[in-house]
Write a protein that holds these residues in place. Structure first.
Motif, PDB file in Angstrom:
ATOM      1  N   SER A 251       0.833  -1.195   0.000  1.00  0.00           N
ATOM      2  CA  SER A 251       0.000   0.000   0.000  1.00  0.00           C
ATOM      3  C   SER A 251       0.872   1.251   0.000  1.00  0.00           C
ATOM      4  N   LEU A 252       0.250   2.386  -0.310  1.00  0.00           N
ATOM      5  CA  LEU A 252       0.975   3.650  -0.272  1.00  0.00           C
ATOM      6  C   LEU A 252       1.487   3.924   1.141  1.00  0.00           C
ATOM      7  N   TYR A 253       0.722   3.537   2.147  1.00  0.00           N
ATOM      8  CA  TYR A 253       1.156   3.718   3.534  1.00  0.00           C
ATOM      9  C   TYR A 253       2.459   2.976   3.789  1.00  0.00           C
ATOM     10  N   GLU A 254       2.528   1.721   3.350  1.00  0.00           N
ATOM     11  CA  GLU A 254       3.733   0.926   3.584  1.00  0.00           C
ATOM     12  C   GLU A 254       4.919   1.459   2.789  1.00  0.00           C
ATOM     13  N   ILE A 255       4.665   1.879   1.563  1.00  0.00           N
ATOM     14  CA  ILE A 255       5.756   2.420   0.747  1.00  0.00           C
ATOM     15  C   ILE A 255       6.280   3.715   1.356  1.00  0.00           C
ATOM     16  N   ASP A 256       5.388   4.565   1.822  1.00  0.00           N
ATOM     17  CA  ASP A 256       5.824   5.795   2.484  1.00  0.00           C
ATOM     18  C   ASP A 256       6.573   5.478   3.781  1.00  0.00           C
ATOM     19  N   ARG A 257       6.119   4.472   4.498  1.00  0.00           N
ATOM     20  CA  ARG A 257       6.808   4.080   5.731  1.00  0.00           C
ATOM     21  C   ARG A 257       8.236   3.630   5.422  1.00  0.00           C
ATOM     22  N   PHE A 258       8.404   2.879   4.337  1.00  0.00           N
ATOM     23  CA  PHE A 258       9.738   2.447   3.932  1.00  0.00           C
ATOM     24  C   PHE A 258      10.597   3.644   3.532  1.00  0.00           C
ATOM     25  N   CYS A 259      10.032   4.537   2.712  1.00  0.00           N
ATOM     26  CA  CYS A 259      10.791   5.713   2.279  1.00  0.00           C
ATOM     27  C   CYS A 259      11.161   6.590   3.472  1.00  0.00           C
ATOM     28  N   ASP A 260      10.234   6.754   4.412  1.00  0.00           N
ATOM     29  CA  ASP A 260      10.524   7.537   5.612  1.00  0.00           C
ATOM     30  C   ASP A 260      11.696   6.920   6.378  1.00  0.00           C
ATOM     31  N   ALA A 261      11.709   5.594   6.466  1.00  0.00           N
ATOM     32  CA  ALA A 261      12.791   4.898   7.173  1.00  0.00           C
ATOM     33  C   ALA A 261      14.125   5.111   6.466  1.00  0.00           C
ATOM     34  N   MET A 262      14.139   4.997   5.144  1.00  0.00           N
ATOM     35  CA  MET A 262      15.372   5.186   4.390  1.00  0.00           C
ATOM     36  C   MET A 262      15.886   6.620   4.517  1.00  0.00           C
ATOM     37  N   ILE A 263      14.971   7.589   4.520  1.00  0.00           N
ATOM     38  CA  ILE A 263      15.373   8.991   4.661  1.00  0.00           C
ATOM     39  C   ILE A 263      15.906   9.251   6.074  1.00  0.00           C
ATOM     40  N   ALA A 264      15.262   8.638   7.068  1.00  0.00           N
ATOM     41  CA  ALA A 264      15.740   8.789   8.447  1.00  0.00           C
ATOM     42  C   ALA A 264      17.116   8.161   8.619  1.00  0.00           C
ATOM     43  N   ILE A 265      17.342   7.026   7.984  1.00  0.00           N
ATOM     44  CA  ILE A 265      18.652   6.379   8.053  1.00  0.00           C
ATOM     45  C   ILE A 265      19.708   7.249   7.380  1.00  0.00           C
ATOM     46  N   ARG A 266      19.325   7.903   6.283  1.00  0.00           N
ATOM     47  CA  ARG A 266      20.278   8.813   5.632  1.00  0.00           C
ATOM     48  C   ARG A 266      20.662   9.948   6.583  1.00  0.00           C
ATOM     49  N   ALA A 267      19.713  10.424   7.365  1.00  0.00           N
ATOM     50  CA  ALA A 267      20.017  11.467   8.345  1.00  0.00           C
ATOM     51  C   ALA A 267      20.958  10.933   9.422  1.00  0.00           C
ATOM     52  N   GLU A 268      20.795   9.675   9.790  1.00  0.00           N
ATOM     53  CA  GLU A 268      21.716   9.063  10.757  1.00  0.00           C
ATOM     54  C   GLU A 268      23.123   8.967  10.187  1.00  0.00           C
ATOM     55  N   ILE A 269      23.219   8.627   8.905  1.00  0.00           N
ATOM     56  CA  ILE A 269      24.534   8.562   8.258  1.00  0.00           C
ATOM     57  C   ILE A 269      25.193   9.938   8.256  1.00  0.00           C
ATOM     58  N   THR A 270      24.394  10.972   8.056  1.00  0.00           N
ATOM     59  CA  THR A 270      24.924  12.337   8.085  1.00  0.00           C
ATOM     60  C   THR A 270      25.535  12.660   9.448  1.00  0.00           C
ATOM     61  N   ARG A 271      24.919  12.186  10.525  1.00  0.00           N
ATOM     62  CA  ARG A 271      25.453  12.425  11.866  1.00  0.00           C
ATOM     63  C   ARG A 271      26.803  11.737  12.057  1.00  0.00           C
ATOM     64  N   VAL A 272      26.976  10.578  11.391  1.00  0.00           N
ATOM     65  CA  VAL A 272      28.287   9.913  11.419  1.00  0.00           C
ATOM     66  C   VAL A 272      29.300  10.714  10.602  1.00  0.00           C
ATOM     67  N   GLU A 273      28.856  11.171   9.423  1.00  0.00           N
ATOM     68  CA  GLU A 273      29.740  11.968   8.568  1.00  0.00           C
ATOM     69  C   GLU A 273      30.227  13.224   9.279  1.00  0.00           C
TER      70      GLU A 273
END
Length: 348
Positions: A251-273
């Motif tokens: 569903s769109l809800y699940e796809i958005d949930r996945f994209c939100d998770a990937m974007i949040a993980i990218r923000a975590e990587i930025t904190r490491v950088e």
């Protein structure tokens, strides 16, 4: 296995078949060219526009073309593999016809051949086919494959109907392009068609992030577990990447949930950088986080328990706990263990 030699054909900068290289190698091996296998749409998630030309090059040198039907999820109701120029095409039931893809299979389904190859297909003693050469025997004990799987696909096709099957294809393509678009700007999408779109899957390139931060595709895959996801395909078909293949069923809800998770993980990587977290002590390196981790009285990590195990509002509402921490993948891949009984046990 068939006493043949595999000749690797180069890809161009867009990941597609390098037609010039294919033409050169077909000419070089023209006297003994047997066949080529082509996946369409390609495993890198693009509808290659030169597929017919590639088939023709091989045919011009006496070879046959095997069209890999693993990506029928982007074709049903829209195009026909037989039109591309192939001589053989298999049609996997997984992903496309309601059969799960995980767990190593099942990679089964019908195989179609052009009329000139019909006499050479496998036969069966229970349901013999007419016109097949007598030396072509059975390759499976079950004449029509798995009786446990085939009725599921049959029922799915009957219930979906022609319109439903086409809509499923269109949704699979739409979902993949939606993910590629939402993640664009956060992660590079490795390959696209000339109009900027993908087919039914997209490849997220983690290699630039790893070079900049030290965080790998495996770290992202493990961290996704904390966000409530089984990771997409890792390091295939390109090492250092994640291949996202949503199909039509989310569903769109699940796809958005996945994209939100990937974007949040990218923000975590930025904190490491940026040095806020060290490469040796951050939620990605330690992922996934178990209940035992949170109950450890000696928690001394550079981030909170909440950041480790409850990184999003979605998992705070419905948390799925991993049973164990990360395992040693390399050890599991390379340390072969024979579980066969000793031959001495059979002597008696």
């Amino acid at each position: 296995m068939a006493a043949m030699k595999v000749v690797v054909v180069e890809c161009d900068a867009s990941g597609n078949i390098d037609i010039d290289d294919l033409r050169a190698k077909a000419e070089q091996h023209s006297d003994k060219l047997s066949a080529i296998m082509i996946t369409y749409p390609s495993t890198h998630g693009v509808f290659e526009e030169t597929v017919r030309e590639a088939c023709q090059v091989v045919h011009d040198h006496g070879g046959q073309v095997y069209i890999d039907g693993a990506n029928m999820n982007a074709q049903v109701g829209i195009c026909r593999p037989g039109d591309f120029g192939g001589d053989v095409s298999h049609l996997n039931l997984h992903k496309t016809f309601c059969i799960p893809h995980g767990g190593g299979g099942p990679g089964m389904g019908p195989i179609g051949v052009k009329s000139h190859l019909a006499p050479f297909v496998s036969n069966h003693v229970v349901t013999p086919l007419q016109g097949v050469k007598p030396e072509c025997t059975a390759v499976s004990a079950a004449a029509f494959g798995s009786a446990a799987i085939l009725p599921i696909s049959w029922a799915y096709i009957k219930m979906m109907g022609a319109r439903g099957l086409r809509e499923a294809t269109e949704l699979a393509i739409l979902n993949a392009n939606y993910i590629a678009t939402r993640l664009d700007g956060h992660y590079p999408v490795l390959y696209r068609g000339k109009n900027g779109t993908v087919a039914h899957e997209c490849i997220i390139d983690i290699r630039p992030l790893k070079a900049a931060s030290g965080i790998s595709e495996e770290d992202i895959a493990k961290r996704l577990i904390d966000y409530g996801f089984h990771a997409p395909t890792m390091s295939f078909p390109v090492a250092g990447t994640l291949m996202v293949e949503p199909t039509e069923s989310e569903s769109l809800y699940e796809i958005d949930r996945f994209c939100d998770a990937m974007i949040a993980i990218r923000a975590e990587i930025t904190r490491v950088e940026q040095g806020e977290w060290t490469l040796e002590d951050n939620p990605l390196i330690h992922a996934p986080h178990t209940q035992a981790d949170l109950m450890d009285a000696d928690w001394n990590r550079g981030y909170s328990r909440e950041v480790g195990a409850f990184p999003s509002e979605h998992v705070k509402a419905a948390k799925q706990w991993p049973a164990v921490n990360r395992v040693d993948n390399v050890h599991g891949d390379r340390q072969l263990i024979c579980s066969c009984p000793s031959i001495d046990l059979y002597r008696d």
